[in-house]
Design a protein around this motif. Structure first.
Motif, PDB file in Angstrom:
ATOM      1  N   LEU A 150      28.616 -72.400 -18.404  1.00 35.68           N
ATOM      2  CA  LEU A 150      28.826 -71.979 -17.016  1.00 35.68           C
ATOM      3  C   LEU A 150      30.112 -71.177 -16.878  1.00 35.68           C
ATOM      4  CD1 LEU A 150      28.042 -72.145 -13.991  1.00 35.68           C
ATOM      5  CD2 LEU A 150      29.433 -74.216 -13.873  1.00 35.68           C
ATOM      6  N   ASN A 151      31.179 -71.634 -17.531  1.00 38.68           N
ATOM      7  CA  ASN A 151      32.451 -70.920 -17.442  1.00 38.68           C
ATOM      8  C   ASN A 151      32.317 -69.490 -17.955  1.00 38.68           C
ATOM      9  OD1 ASN A 151      33.513 -73.297 -16.492  1.00 38.68           O
ATOM     10  ND2 ASN A 151      34.540 -73.853 -18.397  1.00 38.68           N
ATOM     11  N   VAL A 152      31.617 -69.332 -19.078  1.00 39.56           N
ATOM     12  CA  VAL A 152      31.429 -67.995 -19.644  1.00 39.56           C
ATOM     13  C   VAL A 152      30.632 -67.114 -18.682  1.00 39.56           C
ATOM     14  CG1 VAL A 152      30.322 -66.701 -21.505  1.00 39.56           C
ATOM     15  CG2 VAL A 152      31.629 -68.760 -22.029  1.00 39.56           C
ATOM     16  N   LEU A 153      29.566 -67.664 -18.115  1.00 31.65           N
ATOM     17  CA  LEU A 153      28.728 -66.878 -17.210  1.00 31.65           C
ATOM     18  C   LEU A 153      29.470 -66.507 -15.931  1.00 31.65           C
ATOM     19  CD1 LEU A 153      25.318 -68.776 -17.598  1.00 31.65           C
ATOM     20  CD2 LEU A 153      25.987 -66.597 -18.616  1.00 31.65           C
ATOM     21  N   VAL A 154      30.234 -67.448 -15.384  1.00 33.35           N
ATOM     22  CA  VAL A 154      30.960 -67.166 -14.142  1.00 33.35           C
ATOM     23  C   VAL A 154      32.031 -66.112 -14.374  1.00 33.35           C
ATOM     24  CG1 VAL A 154      32.505 -68.143 -12.408  1.00 33.35           C
ATOM     25  CG2 VAL A 154      30.484 -69.408 -13.120  1.00 33.35           C
ATOM     26  N   ILE A 155      32.774 -66.236 -15.458  1.00 33.36           N
ATOM     27  CA  ILE A 155      33.808 -65.240 -15.759  1.00 33.36           C
ATOM     28  C   ILE A 155      33.169 -63.872 -15.991  1.00 33.36           C
ATOM     29  CG2 ILE A 155      35.555 -64.573 -17.456  1.00 33.36           C
ATOM     30  CD1 ILE A 155      36.174 -67.563 -17.777  1.00 33.36           C
ATOM     31  N   SER A 156      32.000 -63.849 -16.630  1.00 33.03           N
ATOM     32  CA  SER A 156      31.294 -62.580 -16.839  1.00 33.03           C
ATOM     33  C   SER A 156      30.872 -61.966 -15.509  1.00 33.03           C
ATOM     34  CB  SER A 156      30.069 -62.802 -17.728  1.00 33.03           C
ATOM     35  OG  SER A 156      30.437 -63.316 -18.986  1.00 33.03           O
ATOM     36  N   LYS A 157      30.364 -62.797 -14.597  1.00 33.02           N
ATOM     37  CA  LYS A 157      29.964 -62.281 -13.284  1.00 33.02           C
ATOM     38  C   LYS A 157      31.159 -61.753 -12.509  1.00 33.02           C
ATOM     39  CE  LYS A 157      27.739 -65.976 -11.912  1.00 33.02           C
ATOM     40  NZ  LYS A 157      26.948 -66.884 -11.042  1.00 33.02           N
ATOM     41  N   MET A 158      32.265 -62.471 -12.562  1.00 31.10           N
ATOM     42  CA  MET A 158      33.459 -62.009 -11.861  1.00 31.10           C
ATOM     43  C   MET A 158      33.971 -60.700 -12.456  1.00 31.10           C
ATOM     44  SD  MET A 158      35.387 -65.680 -11.338  1.00 31.10           S
ATOM     45  CE  MET A 158      36.812 -64.963 -10.524  1.00 31.10           C
ATOM     46  N   GLY A 159      33.877 -60.565 -13.776  1.00 33.39           N
ATOM     47  CA  GLY A 159      34.263 -59.307 -14.403  1.00 33.39           C
ATOM     48  C   GLY A 159      33.360 -58.162 -13.988  1.00 33.39           C
ATOM     49  N   ALA A 160      32.046 -58.440 -13.899  1.00 29.83           N
ATOM     50  CA  ALA A 160      31.109 -57.399 -13.466  1.00 29.83           C
ATOM     51  C   ALA A 160      31.377 -56.980 -12.028  1.00 29.83           C
ATOM     52  CB  ALA A 160      29.674 -57.902 -13.616  1.00 29.83           C
ATOM     53  N   LEU A 161      31.658 -57.951 -11.166  1.00 26.35           N
ATOM     54  CA  LEU A 161      31.977 -57.619  -9.773  1.00 26.35           C
ATOM     55  C   LEU A 161      33.269 -56.812  -9.686  1.00 26.35           C
ATOM     56  CD1 LEU A 161      31.104 -60.834  -7.733  1.00 26.35           C
ATOM     57  CD2 LEU A 161      30.002 -58.607  -7.622  1.00 26.35           C
ATOM     58  N   GLY A 162      34.255 -57.205 -10.470  1.00 26.96           N
ATOM     59  CA  GLY A 162      35.502 -56.447 -10.483  1.00 26.96           C
ATOM     60  C   GLY A 162      35.288 -55.013 -10.931  1.00 26.96           C
ATOM     61  N   ALA A 163      34.437 -54.823 -11.946  1.00 23.80           N
ATOM     62  CA  ALA A 163      34.140 -53.470 -12.417  1.00 23.80           C
ATOM     63  C   ALA A 163      33.427 -52.658 -11.340  1.00 23.80           C
ATOM     64  CB  ALA A 163      33.289 -53.539 -13.683  1.00 23.80           C
ATOM     65  N   LEU A 164      32.507 -53.295 -10.611  1.00 24.31           N
ATOM     66  CA  LEU A 164      31.811 -52.594  -9.529  1.00 24.31           C
ATOM     67  C   LEU A 164      32.780 -52.185  -8.423  1.00 24.31           C
ATOM     68  CD1 LEU A 164      28.524 -54.684  -9.174  1.00 24.31           C
ATOM     69  CD2 LEU A 164      28.732 -52.340  -9.992  1.00 24.31           C
ATOM     70  N   ILE A 165      33.692 -53.080  -8.081  1.00 25.00           N
ATOM     71  CA  ILE A 165      34.656 -52.774  -7.019  1.00 25.00           C
ATOM     72  C   ILE A 165      35.568 -51.624  -7.442  1.00 25.00           C
ATOM     73  CG2 ILE A 165      36.627 -53.682  -5.731  1.00 25.00           C
ATOM     74  CD1 ILE A 165      35.226 -56.430  -5.858  1.00 25.00           C
ATOM     75  N   LEU A 166      36.074 -51.696  -8.666  1.00 30.74           N
ATOM     76  CA  LEU A 166      36.941 -50.620  -9.153  1.00 30.74           C
ATOM     77  C   LEU A 166      36.183 -49.302  -9.244  1.00 30.74           C
ATOM     78  CD1 LEU A 166      38.998 -52.428 -11.941  1.00 30.74           C
ATOM     79  CD2 LEU A 166      39.796 -51.657  -9.701  1.00 30.74           C
ATOM     80  N   GLY A 167      34.924 -49.381  -9.674  1.00 30.71           N
ATOM     81  CA  GLY A 167      34.123 -48.166  -9.743  1.00 30.71           C
ATOM     82  C   GLY A 167      33.918 -47.536  -8.379  1.00 30.71           C
ATOM     83  N   GLY A 168      33.658 -48.380  -7.377  1.00 29.33           N
ATOM     84  CA  GLY A 168      33.482 -47.853  -6.032  1.00 29.33           C
ATOM     85  C   GLY A 168      34.742 -47.230  -5.466  1.00 29.33           C
ATOM     86  N   LEU A 169      35.895 -47.754  -5.877  1.00 31.42           N
ATOM     87  CA  LEU A 169      37.160 -47.229  -5.363  1.00 31.42           C
ATOM     88  C   LEU A 169      37.644 -45.996  -6.120  1.00 31.42           C
ATOM     89  CD1 LEU A 169      39.107 -50.579  -4.788  1.00 31.42           C
ATOM     90  CD2 LEU A 169      38.104 -49.103  -3.035  1.00 31.42           C
ATOM     91  N   LEU A 170      37.362 -45.934  -7.417  1.00 26.35           N
ATOM     92  CA  LEU A 170      37.965 -44.901  -8.252  1.00 26.35           C
ATOM     93  C   LEU A 170      37.026 -43.761  -8.614  1.00 26.35           C
ATOM     94  CD1 LEU A 170      39.976 -47.214 -10.702  1.00 26.35           C
ATOM     95  CD2 LEU A 170      40.779 -46.100  -8.608  1.00 26.35           C
ATOM     96  N   LEU A 171      35.740 -44.043  -8.738  1.00 29.58           N
ATOM     97  CA  LEU A 171      34.815 -42.988  -9.156  1.00 29.58           C
ATOM     98  C   LEU A 171      34.555 -42.014  -8.015  1.00 29.58           C
ATOM     99  CD1 LEU A 171      32.214 -45.008 -11.260  1.00 29.58           C
ATOM    100  CD2 LEU A 171      34.084 -43.575 -12.080  1.00 29.58           C
ATOM    101  N   PRO A 172      34.263 -40.754  -8.330  1.00 23.59           N
ATOM    102  CA  PRO A 172      33.971 -39.785  -7.264  1.00 23.59           C
ATOM    103  C   PRO A 172      32.705 -40.152  -6.518  1.00 23.59           C
ATOM    104  CG  PRO A 172      33.494 -38.859  -9.428  1.00 23.59           C
ATOM    105  CD  PRO A 172      34.221 -40.145  -9.669  1.00 23.59           C
ATOM    106  N   ARG A 173      32.677 -39.779  -5.263  1.00 25.62           N
ATOM    107  CA  ARG A 173      31.540 -40.112  -4.412  1.00 25.62           C
ATOM    108  C   ARG A 173      30.317 -39.318  -4.834  1.00 25.62           C
ATOM    109  NH1 ARG A 173      31.649 -40.116   2.218  1.00 25.62           N
ATOM    110  NH2 ARG A 173      29.549 -40.954   2.534  1.00 25.62           N
ATOM    111  N   ALA A 174      29.191 -40.011  -4.938  1.00 25.14           N
ATOM    112  CA  ALA A 174      27.956 -39.357  -5.361  1.00 25.14           C
ATOM    113  C   ALA A 174      27.370 -38.548  -4.218  1.00 25.14           C
ATOM    114  CB  ALA A 174      26.947 -40.398  -5.841  1.00 25.14           C
ATOM    115  N   SER A 175      26.574 -37.564  -4.579  1.00 25.55           N
ATOM    116  CA  SER A 175      25.904 -36.745  -3.573  1.00 25.55           C
ATOM    117  C   SER A 175      24.841 -37.560  -2.862  1.00 25.55           C
ATOM    118  CB  SER A 175      25.264 -35.527  -4.238  1.00 25.55           C
ATOM    119  OG  SER A 175      24.472 -34.816  -3.311  1.00 25.55           O
ATOM    120  N   SER A 176      24.656 -37.305  -1.579  1.00 23.96           N
ATOM    121  CA  SER A 176      23.667 -38.045  -0.784  1.00 23.96           C
ATOM    122  C   SER A 176      22.392 -37.249  -0.582  1.00 23.96           C
ATOM    123  CB  SER A 176      24.267 -38.406   0.583  1.00 23.96           C
ATOM    124  OG  SER A 176      24.666 -37.237   1.273  1.00 23.96           O
TER     125      SER A 176
END
Length: 209
Positions: A150-176
């Motif tokens: 469980l600890n491994v899975l939870v830490i992995s999920k938190m890392g994935a969420l952190g990557a998504l948040i950073l990606g949304g903040l730092l990556l250029p906005r996609a075309s709509s």
């Protein structure tokens, strides 16, 4: 006979965090965006859902202080209403509520895993069943092996969420200019808001654990 304490504070924290951060957060945002016409309403729906979840968590904290007994919701329903109500809820939780949530988590895992491996997701049911079987087998070995997984899975999920948040903040906005998202269009903003709250509350679920 006293029970052996096998989980420490970190393990217990991961149990609660793992119950709250499930598969919903990786699936629900797209569903919510389909049901609401503007980003402001999407954010408002998440805030309202968070407020409801927070109120529920506070209520459960008060109940836990009033009834410091094992059983959680079962104990609260037994004390508030009748043992039969608690008994029926226990079986409903086992066969439908928790079982349905477990199936949703397993199916989400299977879809993401198969997509990541570049394989057809049409046989996700078999992968979902296999994932449930593996996790159940690890937990049968004892509380400590289950806690480590469980600890491994939870830490992995938190890392994935952190990557998504950073990606949304730092990556250029996609075309709509791409195709509009598929999904039933709400007949009104209020109906869409209410429809969006259903998956949002599912994503926030787990605070009662």
């Amino acid at each position: 006979m006293s029970l052996k304490r096998a989980l420490g504070p970190f393990d217990a924290t991961m149990v609660v965090v793992g119950g709250i951060i499930g598969s919903g957060i990786f699936v629900v945002p797209a569903v919510v965006a389909q049901r609401l016409p503007t980003s402001a309403l999407v954010l408002a729906a998440w805030l309202v859902g968070g407020g409801i979840a927070l109120a529920g968590a506070f209520a459960f904290a008060e109940l836990a202080a009033l009834f410091p007994q094992a059983g959680g919701e079962y104990a609260y329903l037994r004390e508030a209403y009748h043992p039969l109500v608690a008994f029926l809820f226990g079986w409903a939780s086992l066969l439908m509520i928790q079982g349905g949530g477990l199936a949703a988590v397993a199916v989400t895992f299977a879809h993401y895993a198969l997509t990541w491996m570049g394989r057809d997701a049409s046989n996700a049911a078999a992968w979902s069943a296999a994932a449930i079987t593996v996790v159940a087998a690890v937990n049968v070995l004892g509380a400590k092996p289950g806690s480590r997984l469980l600890n491994v899975l939870v830490i992995s999920k938190m890392g994935a969420l952190g990557a998504l948040i950073l990606g949304g903040l730092l990556l250029p906005r996609a075309s709509s200019n791409g195709p509009a998202p598929s999904g039933p269009a709400p007949t009104s903003a209020w109906l869409g808001f209410g429809a969006a709250l259903v998956p949002i509350l599912f994503a926030y679920g787990g605070w009662q654990s």
